[in-house]
Design a protein around this motif. Structure first.
Motif, PDB file in Angstrom:
ATOM      1  N   ARG A   1      28.794  15.047  31.513  1.00  0.00           N
ATOM      2  CA  ARG A   1      29.975  15.775  31.056  1.00  0.00           C
ATOM      3  C   ARG A   1      29.563  16.936  30.156  1.00  0.00           C
TER       4      ARG A   1
ATOM      5  N   LYS B   1      42.123  15.952  27.936  1.00  0.00           N
ATOM      6  CA  LYS B   1      40.669  15.985  27.775  1.00  0.00           C
ATOM      7  C   LYS B   1      40.222  15.809  26.318  1.00  0.00           C
ATOM      8  N   TRP B   2      41.163  15.447  25.442  1.00  0.00           N
ATOM      9  CA  TRP B   2      40.815  15.139  24.057  1.00  0.00           C
ATOM     10  C   TRP B   2      40.473  13.658  23.947  1.00  0.00           C
ATOM     11  N   SER B   3      39.471  13.350  23.138  1.00  0.00           N
ATOM     12  CA  SER B   3      39.153  11.953  22.832  1.00  0.00           C
ATOM     13  C   SER B   3      38.827  11.839  21.352  1.00  0.00           C
TER      14      SER B   3
ATOM     15  N   TYR C   1      39.557  24.827  23.739  1.00  0.00           N
ATOM     16  CA  TYR C   1      40.083  23.764  24.598  1.00  0.00           C
ATOM     17  C   TYR C   1      41.037  24.289  25.668  1.00  0.00           C
TER      18      TYR C   1
ATOM     19  N   LYS D   1      36.485  20.564  35.630  1.00  0.00           N
ATOM     20  CA  LYS D   1      36.059  19.183  35.843  1.00  0.00           C
ATOM     21  C   LYS D   1      34.915  18.837  34.901  1.00  0.00           C
ATOM     22  N   ASP D   2      34.939  17.627  34.376  1.00  0.00           N
ATOM     23  CA  ASP D   2      33.885  17.090  33.508  1.00  0.00           C
ATOM     24  C   ASP D   2      33.842  17.721  32.124  1.00  0.00           C
ATOM     25  N   PHE D   3      34.826  18.547  31.793  1.00  0.00           N
ATOM     26  CA  PHE D   3      34.906  19.124  30.451  1.00  0.00           C
ATOM     27  C   PHE D   3      35.670  18.158  29.546  1.00  0.00           C
ATOM     28  N   GLN D   4      35.205  18.003  28.299  1.00  0.00           N
ATOM     29  CA  GLN D   4      35.910  17.131  27.368  1.00  0.00           C
ATOM     30  C   GLN D   4      35.693  17.593  25.932  1.00  0.00           C
TER      31      GLN D   4
ATOM     32  N   HIS E   1      33.667   6.156  26.079  1.00  0.00           N
ATOM     33  CA  HIS E   1      33.322   7.575  26.123  1.00  0.00           C
ATOM     34  C   HIS E   1      31.816   7.755  26.303  1.00  0.00           C
TER      35      HIS E   1
ATOM     36  N   SER F   1      30.522  18.510  26.881  1.00  0.00           N
ATOM     37  CA  SER F   1      31.293  18.012  25.747  1.00  0.00           C
ATOM     38  C   SER F   1      31.307  18.992  24.583  1.00  0.00           C
TER      39      SER F   1
ATOM     40  N   TYR G   1      40.004  23.375  29.497  1.00  0.00           N
ATOM     41  CA  TYR G   1      40.236  21.955  29.776  1.00  0.00           C
ATOM     42  C   TYR G   1      40.500  21.666  31.249  1.00  0.00           C
TER      43      TYR G   1
END
Length: 215
Positions: free
Chosen positions: A56, A120-122, A82, A89-92, A51, A58, A86
């Motif tokens: 991004r 897009k969840w981490s 979210y 693009k590039d959203f997380q 990650h 974030s 979500y």
């Protein structure tokens, strides 16, 4: 008389659109920017090589080992922030949790995933020392609790800077570093607007770069 009417028509056709364009340009320059509160926060890649914040947009939360207290907060964040964003693009969304909370977090993931596309969840697991160092780099006006948990959600931009407000009437000194996930109103009325602003900044920059290439 005819000459006067012709001048009015010409004014409406050419001058008014020009003034409108200038107005929009001034509005973008003056209002469509969310302040940088902390530059160069430590990248999450220092904890997990899978990650990164770089390049991004974030949304970052710290739940530590207090999964049960954070559960309701994350459900609020999921619904108000979210789900609306979500698809960009590039959203997380990154959740920082303690190593010892893995089992509880896995259960939480299943609960949220039952009705949410979590692409897009981490979830990033780390030691207490790693979590504290990462959080301290945000340089906020609040500390993590004894469980390494914060009820705030933070916006980190593509350059690794913490974004927020410098004129928030509800925050000490006007600085809003993070958004209270316990408050649906704050997420809906403040954070959602601020995420929109950051996304708009990058869309405008992208359009400008594309236009410059065509010239």
């Amino acid at each position: 008389m005819n000459k006067t009417k012709r001048n009015i028509v010409l004014f409406a056709l050419f001058i008014v659109p020009l003034l409108f364009y200038i107005f929009l340009s001034l509005g973008i320059n003056n209002f469509a920017k969310l302040p940088v509160l902390t530059e160069n926060v430590i990248d999450v890649s220092s904890i997990s090589k899978k990650h990164q914040f770089d390049k991004r947009i974030s949304i970052v939360t710290f739940i530590g080992s207090n999964v049960q207290e954070a559960k309701g907060e994350l459900f609020n964040l999921n619904e108000k922030i979210y789900k609306p964003f979500y698809g960009f693009k590039d959203f997380q969304l990154i959740v920082i949790a303690s190593n010892e909370a893995k089992e509880e977090v896995e259960k939480l993931q299943k609960e949220i995933g039952a009705y949410t596309n979590m692409v897009k969840w981490s979830f990033v697991f780390a030691s207490a020392a790693e979590i504290e160092v990462l959080y301290d780099s945000f340089k906020t006006n609040q500390s993590l609790d004894r469980n390494l948990h914060s009820s705030k959600a933070f916006i980190i931009d593509k350059n690794g800077s913490l974004r927020g407000r410098t004129d928030d009437e509800d925050s000490a000194g006007g600085k809003l570093f993070g958004y209270n996930m316990k408050s649906v109103a704050e997420l809906n009325n403040k954070m959602k607007d601020d995420v929109k602003v950051v996304l708009a900044e990058y869309r405008l920059a992208l359009k400008k770069n594309n236009a410059d290439r065509e010239i």
